[in-house]
Design a protein around this motif. Structure first.
Motif: not given
Length: 126
Positions: A23-30, A65-68, A97-104
């Motif tokens: 989560l920290l890599i995505l800007g979300v902290a404990r 979780f959204a990634a930038e 899902y849609h043309a720009d959907y990039y997920g893991a």
């Protein structure tokens, strides 16, 4: 609009070890810990993702979780694998899902399906 989500986990310490770096890599902290049973993650002072001990844990949850950018999706996946996650979908486009959907997709230690997703076009620098 959602305010927060709580996932049941079987081992809080193992789950914190898993979630802290991904989560920290995505800007979300404990941000918070409530005794030995709960931990809250968020941005600023607002926790919106909580994990809490529940025996047995209820599995099968899916949280995205959204990634930038796509680079952060790739990093999320690699860090999750290095911290005990199991691959549930390598980083890549999901045109269904849609043309720009990039997920893991990763399964956490309790089997929850945790995703990082970027909706920006390839090459976008936001």
């Amino acid at each position: 609009m959602l305010d927060h989500v709580t996932l049941g986990v079987s081992d809080l310490e193992a789950s914190k070890t898993f979630y802290d770096p991904i989560l920290l890599i995505l800007g979300v902290a404990r941000l918070y810990r409530e005794g030995k049973n709960f931990a809250g993650y968020g941005i600023g002072r607002k926790a919106f993702f909580w994990i809490g001990v529940k025996q047995p844990p209820i599995t099968g949850m899916h949280v995205a979780f959204a990634a930038e950018n796509r680079r952060l999706v790739d990093a999320f996946h690699a860090i999750a694998l290095a911290n005990g996650g199991r691959d549930n979908g390598k980083p890549g486009t999901r045109p269904q899902y849609h043309a720009d959907y990039y997920g893991a997709f990763i399964l956490d230690p309790d089997g929850h399906n945790i995703e990082a997703v970027c909706h920006n076009p390839s090459g976008a620098t936001t």
